[in-house]
Scaffold this motif. Structure first.
Motif, PDB file in Angstrom:
ATOM      1  N   UNK A  49      -1.299  -6.652  42.402  1.00 32.62           N
ATOM      2  CA  UNK A  49      -2.026  -7.944  41.669  1.00 32.62           C
ATOM      3  C   UNK A  49      -3.558  -8.001  43.283  1.00 32.62           C
ATOM      4  N   UNK A  50      -4.320  -7.296  42.111  1.00 30.27           N
ATOM      5  CA  UNK A  50      -6.369  -7.297  42.522  1.00 30.27           C
ATOM      6  C   UNK A  50      -6.846  -8.224  42.462  1.00 30.27           C
ATOM      7  N   UNK A  51      -6.204  -9.493  41.720  1.00 30.87           N
ATOM      8  CA  UNK A  51      -7.193 -10.809  41.460  1.00 30.87           C
ATOM      9  C   UNK A  51      -8.501 -10.250  39.977  1.00 30.87           C
ATOM     10  N   UNK A  52      -7.857  -9.241  39.401  1.00 31.08           N
ATOM     11  CA  UNK A  52      -9.315  -8.518  38.135  1.00 31.08           C
ATOM     12  C   UNK A  52      -8.495  -9.802  36.883  1.00 31.08           C
ATOM     13  N   UNK A  53      -9.771  -9.481  36.057  1.00 35.03           N
ATOM     14  CA  UNK A  53      -9.194 -10.209  35.292  1.00 35.03           C
ATOM     15  C   UNK A  53      -7.564  -9.996  34.027  1.00 35.03           C
ATOM     16  N   UNK A  54      -7.186 -10.332  33.502  1.00 32.65           N
ATOM     17  CA  UNK A  54      -6.313 -10.371  32.855  1.00 32.65           C
ATOM     18  C   UNK A  54      -6.535  -9.066  31.991  1.00 32.65           C
ATOM     19  N   UNK A  55      -7.686  -9.212  30.818  1.00 32.29           N
ATOM     20  CA  UNK A  55      -8.190  -7.817  30.770  1.00 32.29           C
ATOM     21  C   UNK A  55      -7.578  -6.697  30.776  1.00 32.29           C
ATOM     22  N   UNK A  56      -8.411  -6.596  31.959  1.00 31.70           N
ATOM     23  CA  UNK A  56      -8.157  -4.671  32.891  1.00 31.70           C
ATOM     24  C   UNK A  56      -6.537  -5.446  33.563  1.00 31.70           C
ATOM     25  N   UNK A  57      -6.245  -6.020  33.548  1.00 33.74           N
ATOM     26  CA  UNK A  57      -4.812  -5.618  34.527  1.00 33.74           C
ATOM     27  C   UNK A  57      -3.861  -6.891  33.526  1.00 33.74           C
ATOM     28  N   UNK A  58      -3.236  -6.634  32.762  1.00 35.41           N
ATOM     29  CA  UNK A  58      -2.461  -8.106  31.956  1.00 35.41           C
ATOM     30  C   UNK A  58      -1.052  -8.009  32.142  1.00 35.41           C
ATOM     31  N   UNK A  59      -0.535  -7.003  32.809  1.00 30.17           N
ATOM     32  CA  UNK A  59       0.430  -7.273  33.234  1.00 30.17           C
ATOM     33  C   UNK A  59       0.845  -7.756  35.063  1.00 30.17           C
ATOM     34  N   UNK A  60      -0.584  -7.199  36.496  1.00 29.79           N
ATOM     35  CA  UNK A  60       0.024  -7.501  37.436  1.00 29.79           C
ATOM     36  C   UNK A  60      -0.633  -8.231  37.505  1.00 29.79           C
ATOM     37  N   UNK A  61      -1.537  -9.172  37.141  1.00 26.15           N
ATOM     38  CA  UNK A  61      -2.265 -10.523  37.026  1.00 26.15           C
ATOM     39  C   UNK A  61      -1.636 -11.274  36.525  1.00 26.15           C
ATOM     40  N   UNK A  62      -0.743 -12.028  36.189  1.00 21.30           N
ATOM     41  CA  UNK A  62       0.399 -12.880  35.658  1.00 21.30           C
ATOM     42  C   UNK A  62       2.279 -12.170  36.796  1.00 21.30           C
ATOM     43  N   UNK A  63       2.469 -11.113  36.740  1.00 21.07           N
ATOM     44  CA  UNK A  63       3.947 -11.148  36.713  1.00 21.07           C
ATOM     45  C   UNK A  63       3.559 -10.270  38.321  1.00 21.07           C
ATOM     46  N   UNK A  68      18.758 -18.754  27.261  1.00 18.98           N
ATOM     47  CA  UNK A  68      17.839 -19.083  27.974  1.00 18.98           C
ATOM     48  C   UNK A  68      17.960 -18.386  29.261  1.00 18.98           C
ATOM     49  N   UNK A  69      18.254 -17.802  28.969  1.00 15.04           N
ATOM     50  CA  UNK A  69      18.026 -16.586  30.248  1.00 15.04           C
ATOM     51  C   UNK A  69      16.865 -15.203  29.590  1.00 15.04           C
ATOM     52  N   UNK A  70      16.963 -15.683  28.240  1.00 14.43           N
ATOM     53  CA  UNK A  70      16.232 -14.733  27.301  1.00 14.43           C
ATOM     54  C   UNK A  70      14.194 -15.824  26.791  1.00 14.43           C
ATOM     55  N   UNK A  71      14.584 -16.826  26.921  1.00  9.98           N
ATOM     56  CA  UNK A  71      13.265 -17.406  26.889  1.00  9.98           C
ATOM     57  C   UNK A  71      12.779 -17.425  27.947  1.00  9.98           C
ATOM     58  N   UNK A  72      12.845 -17.183  28.919  1.00  8.99           N
ATOM     59  CA  UNK A  72      12.024 -17.037  30.543  1.00  8.99           C
ATOM     60  C   UNK A  72      11.856 -15.641  30.321  1.00  8.99           C
ATOM     61  N   UNK A  73      13.462 -14.285  29.524  1.00  9.27           N
ATOM     62  CA  UNK A  73      12.239 -13.218  30.158  1.00  9.27           C
ATOM     63  C   UNK A  73      11.770 -13.144  29.362  1.00  9.27           C
ATOM     64  N   UNK A  74      12.017 -13.190  27.966  1.00 10.65           N
ATOM     65  CA  UNK A  74      10.639 -12.889  27.199  1.00 10.65           C
ATOM     66  C   UNK A  74       9.428 -13.602  27.932  1.00 10.65           C
ATOM     67  N   UNK A  75       9.034 -14.135  28.695  1.00 11.10           N
ATOM     68  CA  UNK A  75       7.489 -14.673  28.515  1.00 11.10           C
ATOM     69  C   UNK A  75       7.563 -14.165  30.141  1.00 11.10           C
ATOM     70  N   UNK A  76       7.685 -13.294  30.320  1.00  8.39           N
ATOM     71  CA  UNK A  76       6.833 -11.688  31.162  1.00  8.39           C
ATOM     72  C   UNK A  76       7.556 -11.180  30.462  1.00  8.39           C
ATOM     73  N   UNK A  77       7.654 -10.898  29.833  1.00  4.05           N
ATOM     74  CA  UNK A  77       8.552  -9.155  28.526  1.00  4.05           C
ATOM     75  C   UNK A  77       9.783  -8.522  30.256  1.00  4.05           C
ATOM     76  N   UNK A  78       9.728  -9.424  30.387  1.00  8.93           N
ATOM     77  CA  UNK A  78      11.242  -8.891  31.438  1.00  8.93           C
ATOM     78  C   UNK A  78      10.575  -8.604  32.501  1.00  8.93           C
TER      79      UNK A  78
END
Ligand SMILES: Cc1cc2nc3c(=O)[nH]c(=O)nc-3n(C[C@H](O)[C@H](O)[C@H](O)COP(=O)(O)OP(=O)(O)OC[C@H]3O[C@@H](n4cnc5c(N)ncnc54)[C@H](O)[C@@H]3O)c2cc1C
Length: 483
Positions: free
Chosen positions: A240-254, A90-100
């Motif tokens: 998270x500078x509210x930039x597109x996912x393409x440009x900030x793929x991690x900060x715009x999610x995590x 279970x830990x792994x499913x959630x961790x994989x969702x954000x690449x840890x």
């Protein structure tokens, strides 16, 4: 109630009114719409939705012992080896969702609460009510699927003197009054990650208290709702500078906000207290309850997922620009593989050597997990270093999504193509590498891995003190004495 959906998580958040100071603004609610938080909050909602997905619901939930409804697996009290495996999966499913990259998913504190509640008798030593309180609180967190954060360390003012002595004892959060139904807390704690969008704040013991009378007001453990009157957060500048996912793929999610926590005469009812005025009890909080072991089981699973991600990323990077055949590049990749296999071995050993503790909980072996938590803060620092070395100038040839679709499109296709990728594909990959090893988000990740579990230097000190070296000392002594 049962394991929440993403919508239920967001609905509850929309009812919450935490006070958050951010960039000169004071929010009293509305967290889910604020640009600093709305993206990460959506990611958390996705995690809750996974609990109901056909693919993951069997791993991510189990039947509540009280309601029979599905509740989060991280609340499961492990009694059998299968329970431990289920928890790790279970830990792994959630961790994989954000690449840890998400350090404070609910399973981190849920693991702690599960262990603390199992050791309710330990809390009851000081006062039977504390035992009852921790048990009841854990059940509440489990049944309502609460997202908890925690705050441990006193503000960093002058580390040369004890927390009790900061500004004449008027700085670190402390008990200033006790009334008929609770205590009043005044002062500050240094940090709480995800505080703006957590449901609850766990204010738990931190640095080792000395057990002197002066420590009494600083010795406590309690839990309060995030929007308790008098509780306020000072958030750092968002990454998270509210930039597109393409440009900030991690900060715009995590991007998990970190906040200073201020207690302005916060009233904590007795039923929310688990320890009060007892330094000795507070000092044993994590070790005597096995809480630290279950938290580390979650942490090592998460860092395994993160290491897998880095290995995948470096593979794509080196293939893209045709550098995989060079020996020093292989040496770097081998280092990441070695870290990954080390973590996997630690996890396996911890589960294989698990033993039932005095509260009847099957507890992973501490020695391998302790080794992992002492190693990773340093090992992780190498990953951004390796990615920077191998990515080189490619990490600067990273125009934005608008350039890829705008007037520079033809140049990007012609000049930024790589051995295996088109110009647009290569830029997309390199933006991900950039967000893992160069951006502000990536620096905060490196700092997080170094410090979130405590100062590695002092952890090493505690490690050396607690490790039984006597058999090894005796062995060498005997060799010296052998004629
Ligand atoms: C990104 C991030 C997120 C975090 N999230 C949380 C959270 O959610 N909740 C929470 O409670 N905490 C959180 N922390 C805090 C974390 O627990 C601390 O960073 C850690 O315990 C180290 O304490 P400190 O930061 O106060 O460093 P300090 O104790 O101030 O240390 C600073 C430097 O001085 C040295 N030093 C200081 N005192 C001593 C000493 N007595 N002996 C030897 N060396 C010393 C240290 O080795 C270090 O190099 C977070 C930290 C980070 C960076």
């Amino acid at each position: 109630m049962a394991a929440r959906t993403g919508k239920e998580f967001l609905d509850r958040l929309s009812q919450s009114r935490p006070t958050v100071h951010i960039q000169g603004e004071t929010l009293t609610g509305g967290i889910q719409e604020h640009p600093a938080f709305r993206n990460v909050v959506q990611t958390y909602a996705e995690l809750y939705d996974l609990q109901h997905s056909e693919e993951h619901k069997d791993v991510l939930t189990y039947a509540s012992p009280t309601s029979g409804e599905p509740v989060g697996t991280s609340f499961l009290t492990p009694r059998t080896p299968d329970d431990l495996v289920k928890r790790r999966k279970a830990f792994k499913v959630w961790a994989d969702h954000s690449n840890g990259m998400l350090g404070r998913t609910g399973d981190y504190m849920n693991s702690s609460l599960m262990a603390l509640a199992s050791a309710a008798d330990w809390f009851a030593q000081a006062n039977p009510a504390f035992g009852e309180n921790i048990r009841r609180y854990y059940e509440k967190a489990r049944e309502e699927d609460l997202l908890c954060t925690h705050t441990l360390i006193p503000p960093q003012v002058n580390r040369a003197v004890a927390g009790t002595q900061q500004a004449g004892g008027k700085l670190a959060a402390r008990i200033v009054k006790e009334d008929d139904n609770g205590v009043v807390i005044r002062g500050a704690r240094m940090l709480a990650t995800i505080a703006p969008f957590a449901d609850e704040m766990l204010v738990f013991p931190s640095t080792v208290l000395r057990g002197t009378p002066e420590d009494k007001p600083y010795s406590y453990a309690f839990a309060i709702p995030n929007d308790t009157p008098g509780l306020r957060y000072i958030a750092r500048e968002p990454l998270d500078y509210d930039r597109p996912r393409h440009d900030h793929p991690l900060a715009s999610r995590f991007e998990e906000s970190d906040c200073v926590v201020v207690f302005d005469d916060v009233h904590v009812p007795f039923e929310r207290c688990f320890a009060l005025g007892d330094a000795e009890l507070c000092n044993g909080f994590y070790s005597q309850t096995s809480s630290v072991v279950h938290m580390t089981h979650q942490v090592v699973t998460r860092t395994t997922a993160k290491t897998e991600y880095v290995l995948g990323l470096v593979t794509l990077l080196t293939e893209a620009i045709g550098i995989e055949q060079f020996q020093h590049v292989q040496e770097d990749i081998a280092e990441i593989i070695t870290t990954l296999e080390t973590l996997r071995a630690f996890l396996r050993a911890a589960e294989a050597d698990a033993a039932v503790n005095e509260y009847g909980v099957l507890t992973p072996a501490w020695a391998p997990l302790n080794a992992a938590r002492n190693l990773y803060p340093k090992l992780y620092q190498r990953f951004p270093q390796i990615l920077r070395k191998l990515g080189a100038s490619g990490l600067m040839a990273t125009p934005t999504e608008l350039d890829i679709t705008g007037p520079a499109a033809a140049d990007i296709e012609a000049y930024l193509q790589s051995a295996t990728l088109t110009g647009a594909e290569r830029v997309k990959l390199f933006r991900l590498v950039w967000d893992t090893c160069i951006s502000a988000f990536s620096s905060r990740q490196a700092l997080y891995e170094y410090y979130f579990f405590g100062d590695p230097v002092r952890m090493a000190g505690a490690y050396v003190k607690s490790y039984d070296r006597e058999p090894h000392r005796a062995k060498v002594q005997a060799f010296l004495e052998r004629s």
